[in-house]
Design a protein around this motif. Sequence first.
Motif, short mmCIF file in Angstrom:
data_model
loop_
_atom_site.label_atom_id
_atom_site.label_comp_id
_atom_site.label_asym_id
_atom_site.label_seq_id
_atom_site.Cartn_x
_atom_site.Cartn_y
_atom_site.Cartn_z
N GLN A 157 161.61 14.41 28.54
CA GLN A 157 162.98 14.87 28.71
C GLN A 157 163.68 14.05 29.80
N LYS A 158 164.95 13.79 29.56
CA LYS A 158 165.77 13.12 30.58
C LYS A 158 166.93 14.04 30.88
N ALA A 159 167.10 14.39 32.13
CA ALA A 159 168.13 15.38 32.45
C ALA A 159 169.24 14.77 33.29
N SER A 160 170.39 15.41 33.20
CA SER A 160 171.51 15.02 34.07
C SER A 160 172.28 16.29 34.38
N PHE A 161 173.12 16.23 35.40
CA PHE A 161 173.89 17.43 35.74
C PHE A 161 175.38 17.14 35.63
N LYS A 162 176.03 17.89 34.75
CA LYS A 162 177.49 17.83 34.67
C LYS A 162 177.90 19.24 34.22
N THR A 163 178.47 20.00 35.06
CA THR A 163 178.78 21.43 34.88
C THR A 163 177.51 22.27 34.79
N THR A 164 176.50 21.77 34.07
CA THR A 164 175.21 22.46 34.00
C THR A 164 174.10 21.43 33.81
N ILE A 165 172.85 21.92 33.59
CA ILE A 165 171.74 20.98 33.35
C ILE A 165 171.81 20.55 31.89
N ASN A 166 171.89 19.24 31.66
CA ASN A 166 171.92 18.70 30.29
C ASN A 166 170.63 17.92 30.07
N VAL A 167 169.98 18.17 28.95
CA VAL A 167 168.67 17.54 28.72
C VAL A 167 168.68 16.78 27.42
N LYS A 168 168.28 15.50 27.52
CA LYS A 168 168.14 14.67 26.32
C LYS A 168 166.64 14.59 26.05
N GLN A 169 166.24 14.81 24.83
CA GLN A 169 164.81 14.69 24.51
C GLN A 169 164.53 13.29 23.99
N VAL A 170 163.46 12.69 24.50
CA VAL A 170 163.04 11.37 24.04
C VAL A 170 161.72 11.55 23.31
N GLY A 171 161.55 10.81 22.20
CA GLY A 171 160.36 10.99 21.39
C GLY A 171 160.77 11.51 20.03
N HIS A 172 159.79 11.82 19.19
CA HIS A 172 160.11 12.31 17.85
C HIS A 172 158.89 13.03 17.30
N ALA A 173 159.09 13.67 16.15
CA ALA A 173 157.96 14.30 15.44
C ALA A 173 157.90 13.70 14.04
N MET A 174 156.70 13.65 13.49
CA MET A 174 156.53 13.12 12.14
C MET A 174 155.71 14.14 11.33
N TYR A 175 156.30 14.58 10.23
CA TYR A 175 155.64 15.57 9.36
C TYR A 175 155.11 14.79 8.15
N HIS A 176 153.84 15.00 7.80
CA HIS A 176 153.23 14.24 6.71
C HIS A 176 152.62 15.17 5.69
N ILE A 177 152.86 14.86 4.39
CA ILE A 177 152.22 15.64 3.31
C ILE A 177 151.26 14.71 2.58
N ASP A 178 149.96 15.01 2.64
CA ASP A 178 148.95 14.16 2.00
C ASP A 178 149.19 14.02 0.50
N GLY A 179 149.42 15.16 -0.16
CA GLY A 179 149.50 15.20 -1.63
C GLY A 179 150.56 14.27 -2.20
N PHE A 180 151.61 14.00 -1.47
CA PHE A 180 152.68 13.12 -1.96
C PHE A 180 152.76 11.85 -1.12
N ASN A 181 151.84 11.71 -0.19
CA ASN A 181 151.85 10.62 0.78
C ASN A 181 153.27 10.39 1.32
N GLU A 182 153.83 11.46 1.80
CA GLU A 182 155.24 11.45 2.21
C GLU A 182 155.35 11.72 3.71
N ASP A 183 156.30 11.01 4.35
CA ASP A 183 156.53 11.21 5.79
C ASP A 183 157.96 11.67 6.02
N TYR A 184 158.13 12.52 7.04
CA TYR A 184 159.45 13.01 7.42
C TYR A 184 159.60 12.81 8.92
#
Length: 415
Positions: A157-184
């Motif tokens: 997380q990267k945070a900054s303060f402007k009126t309140t605490i603002n948080v930017k998330q860095v990174g990602h998630a990857m969802y995988h289905i074996d049966g269709f060899n599919e990634d999201y």
Amino acid sequence: MSSSKGQEGSAVPTKQKGSWSSFLKSIASFNGDLSSMTAPAFILSTTSLVEFSSYWTEHPSVFVAPAAEKDPAKRMLLVLKWFLSTLKQQYASRSEKLGSEKKPLNPFLGELFLGKWEDAAGETQLVSEQVSHHPPVTAYSIWNSKHGVRLQGYNAQKASFKTTINVKQVGHAMYHIDGFNEDYLITLPPLHIEGLVVGAPYVELNSATYIQSSSGYTAKIEYSGRGWVSGKSNSFTASIYPEDKKKEPIYTAEGQWTGKFHFKDPKTKQIVDTFDHAAIKPTPLSILPVEQQDDFESRKAWKKVADAINKGDLDTTSAEKSIIENRQRVMRKAEKEQGKEWERKFFKRVQKDPVFEKLAAKIGEQVNQDATNGVWNFDQEKASAAKSPFHPDVNPPIYVDTGDLSRTSTKSTAA
Ligand code: HC3
């Protein structure tokens, strides 16, 4: 296992209003690293951020549902449905249950949170590991072998303060289905803290995130809060479209991610699917009792700190935190002297992640390696070599339900 979270109660105790005001003044000038923010005692949580990875799977049956859908467009709808269903636990569960969003414990390098969910979907397993301390980065893998579904990801997380605490998330998630060899590829929402001034902080999501599938569909989710068009907090609208046809949605969705939402076919305007948190019971995560956990497992490692926070004993809280920090310092010093780097138990740093790069290019996403101390992938070889995340050597392992992450209800389950 007894409750250790029962006393994590409401927001600012009357006699601590003064320290809350000082805290508000101090965060207006903090340096952006949330872990370095010194918060008043009553806002300290006994839960480490490494536990938050389990929020991805409140409902294992919703998590695995896409694997049984033959139509790729409907599969995308089910992936979006599962993603939206996770938002409540990810971002609202603590303020709903505890009265306010508290400052989580900052995980140490190598900290682990291991568990599983057992229900009609079979066994769904969780491995969460703190793969970096500076900057703080958590990596996780959640899988259900019966249905051939796996989620893996990492975030900082990267945070900054402007009126309140603002948080930017860095990174990602990857969802995988074996049966269709599919990634999201799933991007993570920026957020800000509401209710700071009145001393009852809670999270609201901002802006937009995407899910990009290797089957050629994109989902865009746009978040809005109380002051926006719908007027309701925790609102969103979403659309699913073929990746190059943004203006031709095949499904739309709208509602409140903390409550009820539905999916429509824009051509017929008919509702095709609905999700309602009030109508579905979460499956509790089971973890080993603290006594049977590894020393690197979160609840065992932080037990003395958590006990002291619950007692409101600030001196012991900081003394016990210092013990953990000093132990970490000694380890880092020894590694430096030996020219080694701490060996992550379940994850490896990769130079390139071709699956991510291909999907990310379609939605204009980029890897930010500096903010996450690398790109982190689950390492199947390491995981198999590690004795077992679930300690089969403890014979038979006895799991306890966490009930929820506020640790207010725990009971024995399997034997
Ligand atoms: C910003 C946050 C820590 C990070 C939390 C993350 C982004 C972690 C990854 C999860 O998957 C999703 C998630 C949910 C909530 C995020 C937390 C909300 C507040 C917390 C700050 C460090 C605490 C700020 C202190 C205060 C005063 C609000 O209690």
